[in-house]
Design an enzyme around this catalytic site. Structure first.
Site, PDB file in Angstrom:
ATOM      1  N   GLN A  84       4.137  -0.098   2.598  1.00 38.93           N
ATOM      2  CA  GLN A  84       4.811  -1.339   2.670  1.00 38.93           C
ATOM      3  C   GLN A  84       4.002  -2.362   3.288  1.00 38.93           C
ATOM      4  OE1 GLN A  84       8.807   0.495   3.792  1.00 38.93           O
ATOM      5  NE2 GLN A  84       9.155  -1.372   3.164  1.00 38.93           N
ATOM      6  N   ASP A 242       7.241   2.722   0.105  1.00 42.79           N
ATOM      7  CA  ASP A 242       7.188   4.164   0.369  1.00 42.79           C
ATOM      8  C   ASP A 242       8.456   4.724   0.729  1.00 42.79           C
ATOM      9  OD1 ASP A 242       6.543   3.015   2.864  1.00 42.79           O
ATOM     10  OD2 ASP A 242       4.685   4.028   3.220  1.00 42.79           O
TER      11      ASP A 242
END
Length: 486
Positions: A84, A242
């Site tokens: 991220q 994720d």
């Protein structure tokens, strides 16, 4: 790893492009069985900064997929889960302007503080965006770039997140999803649209941003240029960040807490309620389905504890009890608690302190940070006695398991399934084929199955000792090193 015996259903590919490597799984959509897999590393800069060349992510993806053999060519759909927050800046040709600024690059701490003040304070950010931006958030990295590398900012024709970059190279189209975009700081969680006021404040043209795809949408098909072992026309799912992918991979229902032990540590749970924590401890992320994923993250987890073990010349499991020493393993600065300029801190060292006790203190310091955020993550009516799902690279380590049990006082469940981010991406890919909720796909695959470890009596004395040291040391931890401001 080559293809296994004939699959019962169509094959799908799930990808986990993480901080240090990219993994690809080819999964039977009917059963969840992994029929082929591959993995390839990529580099992260060392020293104070954390950067990667996005083109290495693509090369790693290509390598991982080639390792899957013919199974990848047979896949009907693909989805990318990715680290991220990273800021990917591309020129008009789609070439990176500079290396990506990763989630754990904390240079933008001054910009984060400035942005919070400029919009009107933490509560305004929490109400509009769902989160109070720290230096991990993409909006602060863009603000840093415009201030310190204005030529790079001017040369930028597209701004992407890591998973967006890989999805776009597959499809040729600029898209993202609500789960990953909710970690940028420029997507309003209340309206689920880009916040033009924030974009204007940081000088970012919304035309540079990708379209936000709907959950379950087919965002494109794989381009048939022969670079990847996909069949032309393979469907591409939206992908996600994720943590949202791991939540899909576990088939999470609302209220089930997850503690993920990776390079960073995270605690999160699915919620039906839009989060807005003005303290900034909890990030009010969206999930990849249409609900929410309140999450707290620590920068220092397995990597920091492994580094302490290395410094002590110990194996990572060589812990010893009987400890009165406190070690706060903030080797990369810290996000929770919010001390971006901090370093590791050791207190209570005595002549009789052993290396094994120092190592246990590092585990305790890391887990203390995660458990301190857990109550804020969970909804008020959540069952506080239900098992913690323990995932990530550290979840199979005995020292991590025992430390979480001792400091949480809760039972701990350890799912047998490996590579939950890639599995969650595969479940999302399966969902675009069948129309199913990807979490329901994962539950059908029984991905959360695993041993449950009984609870231990909660070690209140250790928790109180660490909290006391943290409180007393806060002015020292919060002090910026000379020359870091600006």
């Amino acid at each position: 790893m080559s293809s296994a015996p004939t699959a019962q259903g169509p094959l799908v590919v799930g990808v986990d492009s993480s901080t240090q490597s990219t993994k690809a799984l080819v999964v039977d959509a009917a059963t969840g069985r992994v029929v082929a897999s591959g993995q390839a590393p990529h580099r992260v800069s060392t020293g104070e900064h954390r950067e990667s060349d996005p083109r290495e992510w693509w090369d790693a993806l290509c390598s991982a997929l080639r390792q899957c053999g013919t199974a990848a060519h047979e896949a009907a759909a693909v989805s990318i889960g990715g680290q991220q927050h990273g800021l990917v800046t591309l020129d008009k040709e789609g070439v990176p302007v500079r290396p990506a600024l990763l989630w754990n690059d904390v240079r933008s701490a001054p910009q984060a503080r400035s942005l919070v003040d400029r919009l009107g304070g933490s509560k305004v950010w929490a109400d509009r965006v769902g989160s109070v931006p720290g230096p991990s958030f993409t909006v602060t990295k863009w603000a840093w770039l415009t201030e310190h590398e204005p030529a790079a900012a001017r040369a930028t024709a597209a701004v992407r997140l890591p998973h967006d970059y890989l999805t776009e190279r597959l499809s040729g189209l600029g898209t993202t999803d609500r789960g990953d975009v909710s970690g940028t700081g420029w997507w309003a969680s209340g309206t689920e649209q880009y916040d033009e006021g924030i974009l204007d404040m940081v000088g970012l043209d919304p035309a540079l941003l990708p379209r936000v795809a709907r959950p379950g949408e087919v965002v494109g098909t794989v381009r048939g240029d022969g670079e990847l072992p996909f069949s032309k026309g393979t469907l591409i799912a939206p992908g996600t960040g994720d943590n949202a992918a791991a939540a899909l991979g576990l088939g999470l229902r609302p209220g089930t807490p997850v503690l993920s032990l990776g390079t960073s540590g995270t605690v999160y749970a699915v919620s039906e309620h839009r989060p807005a924590d003005p303290s900034g401890t909890v990030a009010g992320f969206a999930d990849a389905r249409g609900a929410w994923l309140p999450l707290a993250c620590t920068l220092n987890c397995t990597l920091a504890v492994d580094r302490v073990a290395e410094l002590l010349h110990l194996e990572r499991e060589a812990v010893e009890p009987g400890n009165s020493v406190t070690l706060l393993p903030y080797l990369d600065g810290e996000r929770t608690p919010n001390f971006p300029h901090s370093s590791g801190l050791l207190h209570g060292l005595r002549h009789d302190t052993t290396p094994g006790q120092l190592l246990q203190a590092a585990y305790d310091g890391a887990v203390h940070s995660l458990l301190g955020a857990l109550d804020r993550v969970l909804d008020p009516d959540a069952d506080r006695s239900s098992p913690l799902l323990l995932i990530g690279g550290g979840a199979r380590g005995a020292a991590w398991q025992q430390t979480v049990r001792r400091l949480s006082g809760r039972p701990v469940q350890i799912p047998e399934a490996q590579e939950l981010v890639a599995l969650g991406a595969a479940a999302q890919a399966a969902g675009v084929l069948t129309g199913e909720d990807p979490s329901a796909v994962a539950r059908r695959w029984d991905t959360a199955r695993g041993a449950v470890l009984d609870p231990m009596e909660r070690d209140e004395a250790t928790l109180a000792r660490i909290s006391g040291v943290l409180s007393d040391a806060a002015p020292l931890l919060d002090r910026a090193p000379r020359g870091s401001e600006g």
